[in-house]
Design an enzyme around this catalytic site. Structure first.
Site, PDB file in Angstrom:
ATOM      1  N   GLU A  53       0.821  -1.206   0.000  1.00 59.84           N
ATOM      2  CA  GLU A  53       0.000   0.000   0.000  1.00 59.84           C
ATOM      3  C   GLU A  53       0.860   1.262   0.000  1.00 59.84           C
ATOM      4  OE1 GLU A  53      -1.935  -2.910   3.000  1.00 59.84           O
ATOM      5  OE2 GLU A  53       0.016  -2.594   2.042  1.00 59.84           O
ATOM      6  N   CYS A  89      -0.075   0.440   7.688  1.00 55.60           N
ATOM      7  CA  CYS A  89      -0.550   0.857   6.366  1.00 55.60           C
ATOM      8  C   CYS A  89      -1.950   1.461   6.445  1.00 55.60           C
ATOM      9  CB  CYS A  89      -0.566  -0.333   5.416  1.00 55.60           C
ATOM     10  SG  CYS A  89       1.073  -1.002   5.077  1.00 55.60           S
ATOM     11  N   ALA A 159      11.480 -38.736  -6.633  1.00 57.37           N
ATOM     12  CA  ALA A 159      11.421 -39.239  -8.008  1.00 57.37           C
ATOM     13  C   ALA A 159      11.367 -40.751  -7.961  1.00 57.37           C
ATOM     14  CB  ALA A 159      12.637 -38.772  -8.804  1.00 57.37           C
ATOM     15  N   THR A 201      20.689 -39.824   3.356  1.00 59.92           N
ATOM     16  CA  THR A 201      20.786 -39.231   2.018  1.00 59.92           C
ATOM     17  C   THR A 201      22.148 -38.581   1.819  1.00 59.92           C
ATOM     18  OG1 THR A 201      18.396 -38.865   1.831  1.00 59.92           O
ATOM     19  CG2 THR A 201      19.823 -37.462   0.489  1.00 59.92           C
ATOM     20  N   LEU A 209      22.576 -29.854  -2.484  1.00 59.28           N
ATOM     21  CA  LEU A 209      21.307 -29.237  -2.055  1.00 59.28           C
ATOM     22  C   LEU A 209      21.267 -27.739  -2.363  1.00 59.28           C
ATOM     23  CD1 LEU A 209      20.798 -31.039   1.392  1.00 59.28           C
ATOM     24  CD2 LEU A 209      20.021 -31.767  -0.867  1.00 59.28           C
ATOM     25  N   ARG A 212      22.049 -24.750  -8.179  1.00 59.92           N
ATOM     26  CA  ARG A 212      23.112 -24.463  -9.147  1.00 59.92           C
ATOM     27  C   ARG A 212      22.650 -24.520 -10.606  1.00 59.92           C
ATOM     28  NH1 ARG A 212      23.342 -29.310  -7.009  1.00 59.92           N
ATOM     29  NH2 ARG A 212      23.684 -31.192  -8.290  1.00 59.92           N
ATOM     30  N   GLU A 275      13.413 -33.573   0.671  1.00 53.69           N
ATOM     31  CA  GLU A 275      13.845 -34.328  -0.506  1.00 53.69           C
ATOM     32  C   GLU A 275      14.347 -35.734  -0.183  1.00 53.69           C
ATOM     33  OE1 GLU A 275      16.193 -32.601  -3.501  1.00 53.69           O
ATOM     34  OE2 GLU A 275      15.010 -30.788  -3.658  1.00 53.69           O
ATOM     35  N   LEU A 281      10.871 -39.403   4.279  1.00 59.61           N
ATOM     36  CA  LEU A 281       9.588 -39.185   3.613  1.00 59.61           C
ATOM     37  C   LEU A 281       8.488 -40.024   4.256  1.00 59.61           C
ATOM     38  CD1 LEU A 281      10.963 -39.148  -0.028  1.00 59.61           C
ATOM     39  CD2 LEU A 281       9.906 -37.198   1.138  1.00 59.61           C
TER      40      LEU A 281
END
Length: 335
Positions: A53, A89, A159, A201, A209, A212, A275, A281
């Site tokens: 605003e 605001c 994946a 992992t 991670l 890039r 991930e 997971l």
């Protein structure tokens, strides 16, 4: 789409220009309109900077200032009514004598939550609330999750092969994602405040991670290493490419729920993408601790056996995209 919806839609477009830069604040856009002509536009550019605003009203040309008192200000989130990093605001809107304010949705922050709307009304400003409310909440799903659930917005991602495996029988990783989905994955990382994985992992894959493959801000890298097995300088997550947070029982963190609590309370992390690995997971799925799941499936790859992907059943796919051999399916639970 009526007139109010038309200009509010423009607010939502403007709001999203602040993506990633305003975290943990919400994305907000504002448009000042006089007789269907836009006098000025604004949005929240970065955390700690002027709100939408203020940005909008400050851009009104000198020759148009007299028209403010005859204009409508469209804003995608309820104007704040408290002193934070910037002044309220709502006070500026009152000071500028804006005639009418159209708001998409209320602010979930308890310091605001209806107070800004009430302040405007109490000062004689005509207020319309609820225009494109669902759409406005959707672009701020991270912020609303933070405020309403007191935790980061959680995205699960993995994946898998067409027959449902994420690794070979010896648990070695398989190249499932293709170049387009690898780039997409790095874009996803750039949109979140943090990325988290379990210690296995890191031990098996030694991932960086980072983002890039795309231009974008690297998220905070988080590894939950309960027994403190990782040794510095042996793994890429310890490098200086991006900030790194190493959590273990030595620091009083015993499970992923405590990790999430720590990220929200101590690090002000508004969103995190999980991930892997598979155990991590599975933990989030078993505890129903997720807001969005993204699954990349290589439709042309079958391993025949191996390490099974997480069980993900009885969920409705929100939408999907195809990138050559890979299909990306999105599952969203925010409303």
């Amino acid at each position: 789409m009526n007139r109010d919806e038309h200009f509010m839609a423009r607010c939502l477009v403007l709001a999203q220009r602040g993506a990633r830069n305003v975290m943990p604040n919400p994305l907000v856009g504002a448009v000042l309109v006089h007789q269907d002509q836009i006098l000025a536009e604004g949005y929240h550019h970065y955390f700690g900077g002027p709100h939408a605003e203020v940005d909008c009203l400050n851009k009104v040309k000198k020759e148009d200032t007299a028209l403010i008192s005859e204009s409508t200000l469209y804003v995608s989130l309820e104007p704040c009514s408290h002193f934070g990093k910037t002044p309220p605001c709502a006070n500026l809107i009152i000071e500028k004598k804006v005639k009418r304010v159209v708001i998409a949705c209320l602010d979930a922050n308890p310091q605001v939550a209806g107070n800004g709307l009430a302040l405007l009304k109490n000062n004689g400003i005509e207020v319309l609330f609820g225009v494109l409310e669902k759409e406005a909440r959707a672009i701020n799903k991270r912020f609303f999750t933070n405020q309403e659930k007191q935790r980061p917005y959680i995205i699960l991602k993995w994946a898998q092969s067409a027959d449902g495996f994420i690794a070979n029988a010896d648990q070695e990783p398989v190249q499932i994602s293709n170049p387009p989905t690898q780039i997409l994955n790095h874009y996803w990382r750039s949109q979140e405040a943090a990325i988290a994985v379990g210690v296995n992992t890191v031990l098996k894959d030694n991932p960086s991670l980072t983002t890039r493959f795309v231009k974008g801000t690297n998220p905070l890298r988080v590894v939950f290493d309960r027994k403190n097995d990782l040794k510095e300088n042996q793994f890429q997550v310890f490098n200086e490419d991006a900030p790194f947070l190493h959590l273990s029982e030595n620091g009083g963190i015993h499970n992923w729920q405590e990790v999430i609590h720590f990220l929200w309370k101590e690090q002000q992390v508004s969103s995190v993408i999980i991930e892997g690995g598979s155990k991590t997971l599975h933990y989030f799925l078993a505890h129903d601790l997720w807001d969005e799941t993204r699954i990349i499936t290589n439709e042309e790859l079958k391993t025949g056996n191996g390490y099974a992907a997480p069980i993900f059943e009885n969920q409705t796919c929100s939408y999907e995209e195809r990138f050559d051999a890979c299909t990306v399916r999105y599952y969203e639970r925010f409303n």
